[in-house]
Design a protein around this motif. Structure first.
Motif, PDB file in Angstrom:
ATOM      1  N   HIS A  44       0.852  -1.187   0.000  1.00 31.27           N
ATOM      2  CA  HIS A  44       0.000   0.000   0.000  1.00 31.27           C
ATOM      3  C   HIS A  44       0.890   1.241   0.000  1.00 31.27           C
ATOM      4  CE1 HIS A  44      -2.390  -3.223   1.814  1.00 31.27           C
ATOM      5  NE2 HIS A  44      -3.462  -2.611   1.353  1.00 31.27           N
ATOM      6  N   TYR A  54       3.517  12.898  -4.971  1.00 29.28           N
ATOM      7  CA  TYR A  54       3.060  11.688  -5.640  1.00 29.28           C
ATOM      8  C   TYR A  54       3.975  11.273  -6.789  1.00 29.28           C
ATOM      9  CZ  TYR A  54       0.604  14.322  -9.430  1.00 29.28           C
ATOM     10  OH  TYR A  54       0.287  15.129 -10.488  1.00 29.28           O
ATOM     11  N   ASP A  58       5.628   7.683  -7.218  1.00 34.33           N
ATOM     12  CA  ASP A  58       5.632   6.934  -8.482  1.00 34.33           C
ATOM     13  C   ASP A  58       7.044   6.464  -8.834  1.00 34.33           C
ATOM     14  OD1 ASP A  58       2.913   7.123  -8.950  1.00 34.33           O
ATOM     15  OD2 ASP A  58       3.077   8.973 -10.126  1.00 34.33           O
ATOM     16  N   CYS A  61       8.178   3.563  -6.643  1.00 34.98           N
ATOM     17  CA  CYS A  61       7.528   2.285  -6.965  1.00 34.98           C
ATOM     18  C   CYS A  61       7.968   1.716  -8.311  1.00 34.98           C
ATOM     19  CB  CYS A  61       6.009   2.457  -6.972  1.00 34.98           C
ATOM     20  SG  CYS A  61       5.298   2.846  -5.347  1.00 34.98           S
ATOM     21  N   ASP A  73       3.958  -6.709 -10.423  1.00 37.73           N
ATOM     22  CA  ASP A  73       2.699  -6.297  -9.809  1.00 37.73           C
ATOM     23  C   ASP A  73       2.924  -4.970  -9.092  1.00 37.73           C
ATOM     24  OD1 ASP A  73       0.142  -6.189  -8.882  1.00 37.73           O
ATOM     25  OD2 ASP A  73       0.386  -7.729  -7.331  1.00 37.73           O
ATOM     26  N   ARG A  74       2.873  -3.888  -9.845  1.00 39.05           N
ATOM     27  CA  ARG A  74       3.189  -2.572  -9.293  1.00 39.05           C
ATOM     28  C   ARG A  74       2.002  -2.023  -8.516  1.00 39.05           C
ATOM     29  NH1 ARG A  74       5.862   0.838 -13.622  1.00 39.05           N
ATOM     30  NH2 ARG A  74       7.464  -0.724 -13.229  1.00 39.05           N
ATOM     31  N   VAL A  75       2.261  -1.593  -7.304  1.00 36.87           N
ATOM     32  CA  VAL A  75       1.201  -1.094  -6.451  1.00 36.87           C
ATOM     33  C   VAL A  75       0.766   0.302  -6.908  1.00 36.87           C
ATOM     34  CG1 VAL A  75       2.832  -0.095  -4.803  1.00 36.87           C
ATOM     35  CG2 VAL A  75       0.531  -0.694  -4.051  1.00 36.87           C
ATOM     36  N   GLU A  76      -0.521   0.575  -6.781  1.00 38.93           N
ATOM     37  CA  GLU A  76      -1.054   1.878  -7.179  1.00 38.93           C
ATOM     38  C   GLU A  76      -0.837   2.889  -6.055  1.00 38.93           C
ATOM     39  OE1 GLU A  76      -5.319   4.016  -8.369  1.00 38.93           O
ATOM     40  OE2 GLU A  76      -5.212   1.874  -7.900  1.00 38.93           O
ATOM     41  N   VAL A  77      -0.389   4.089  -6.428  1.00 38.25           N
ATOM     42  CA  VAL A  77      -0.196   5.160  -5.458  1.00 38.25           C
ATOM     43  C   VAL A  77      -1.541   5.821  -5.181  1.00 38.25           C
ATOM     44  CG1 VAL A  77       0.921   7.377  -4.987  1.00 38.25           C
ATOM     45  CG2 VAL A  77       2.180   5.578  -6.202  1.00 38.25           C
ATOM     46  N   ILE A  78      -1.950   5.850  -3.912  1.00 38.02           N
ATOM     47  CA  ILE A  78      -3.209   6.467  -3.511  1.00 38.02           C
ATOM     48  C   ILE A  78      -2.927   7.917  -3.113  1.00 38.02           C
ATOM     49  CG2 ILE A  78      -5.146   6.376  -1.905  1.00 38.02           C
ATOM     50  CD1 ILE A  78      -4.609   3.381  -1.600  1.00 38.02           C
ATOM     51  N   LYS A  79      -3.446   8.857  -3.900  1.00 41.92           N
ATOM     52  CA  LYS A  79      -3.198  10.277  -3.655  1.00 41.92           C
ATOM     53  C   LYS A  79      -4.266  10.840  -2.722  1.00 41.92           C
ATOM     54  CE  LYS A  79      -1.676  10.516  -8.455  1.00 41.92           C
ATOM     55  NZ  LYS A  79      -1.951  11.108  -9.793  1.00 41.92           N
TER      56      LYS A  79
END
Length: 296
Positions: A44, A54, A58, A61, A73-79
């Motif tokens: 996460h 952000y 990015d 990651c 499996d790149r995790v999504e950055v939650i802004k």
């Protein structure tokens, strides 16, 4: 914490959405490769929605190592807007005000006294307001992950934000643990050779990171294993905010494994002639890209 254009222009930056510098982008890339090579796989990633944060997230990651089957499996950055830096109000984007001669107040404080009643004047966000924001982030995002189960492995949470608000977040996190459940990891020196205030571990350098290891355990009230440094936390702690109950992670232990770690920056030097401090262009190639082998 990240490096942006205003860092070198003596400009107040809080919620002002300034861009990363070329050097700041290189620092973020270094950190991402460092984590990938160390086997750190974030599950996460939360970041401020300001681009300097952000985009740093990015870049961190991006170099994640591929799985056995070659996929990534790149995790999504939650802004999140809640992770923005302290709002400096009227002073956003303005030069720092110098301290007046023979004055014990800062230049900003003197200016506030003169202009606080001016129409449209917006004061600086208070420490209490920032604590409410961080308590809300903990309650909405961190506690559910730490208390719950996440697939077959523990969550690895990464938070990319800004210096002042990160310090506030740390103090709010610290309040969630009983003092005897917080300790310093091996190799971390205690400042001055005696008890230290864990609330104030020091500031963050650009891309310097704080590493915490949180684990569930049964904590007894008469435990005698408290760390010397942690034993002074309760006495030093300010009045807790009611948004998140204090010591809501009773039954967990936290080990501080790294403070403002900058191992990934070893050998990295700023490009001279002002180039390193200029705005980063995402379309610009690095020198390494010209030497990569072409796929046949």
């Amino acid at each position: 914490m990240e490096e942006s254009e205003e860092s070198f222009e003596c400009i107040v930056k809080g919620v002002k959405d300034s861009a990363l510098t070329i050097h700041g982008s290189l620092q973020a890339d270094r950190l991402g490769r460092h984590f990938a090579q160390s086997g750190v796989e974030p599950t996460h990633v939360f970041a401020s929605d300001l681009q300097r944060a952000y985009k740093t997230a990015d870049a961190i990651c991006a170099p994640q190592a591929p799985k056995n089957d070659g996929s990534i499996d790149r995790v999504e950055v939650i802004k999140l807007a809640i992770l923005r830096e302290q709002d400096f109000g009227f002073y956003e984007g303005k030069p720092f005000y110098a301290r007046l001669r023979d004055s014990k107040k800062s230049g900003k404080d003197n200016h506030r006294l003169q202009h606080a009643k001016d129409p449209g004047f917006q004061d600086v966000e208070t420490k209490e307001a920032m604590a409410i924001r961080m308590d809300s982030f903990i309650n909405l995002h961190l506690l559910p992950l730490l208390r719950g189960s996440y697939s077959e492995k523990d969550p690895a949470i990464m938070i990319v934000s800004h210096g002042i608000i990160l310090s506030t977040l740390w103090r709010c996190i610290l309040k969630q643990f009983p003092s005897q459940s917080v300790s310093l990891g091996p190799g971390l020196a205690i400042r001055g050779g005696g008890p230290t205030t864990l609330e104030h571990l020091g500031g963050w350098s650009n891309t310097g990171y704080l590493e915490l290891d949180v684990k569930a355990r049964k904590v007894t009230t008469n435990s005698t294993t408290a760390d010397t440094a942690a034993s002074s936390v309760n006495a030093q702690m300010s009045k807790p905010n009611t948004t998140v109950p204090p010591q809501s992670l009773n039954g967990y232990m936290m080990i501080i494994k790294a403070v403002n770690c900058k191992d990934h920056l070893t050998g990295l030097k700023r490009t001279g002639g002002g180039v390193g401090s200029s705005k980063f262009d995402e379309g610009q190639k690095t020198i390494e890209s010209f030497f990569k082998k072409r796929k046949v």
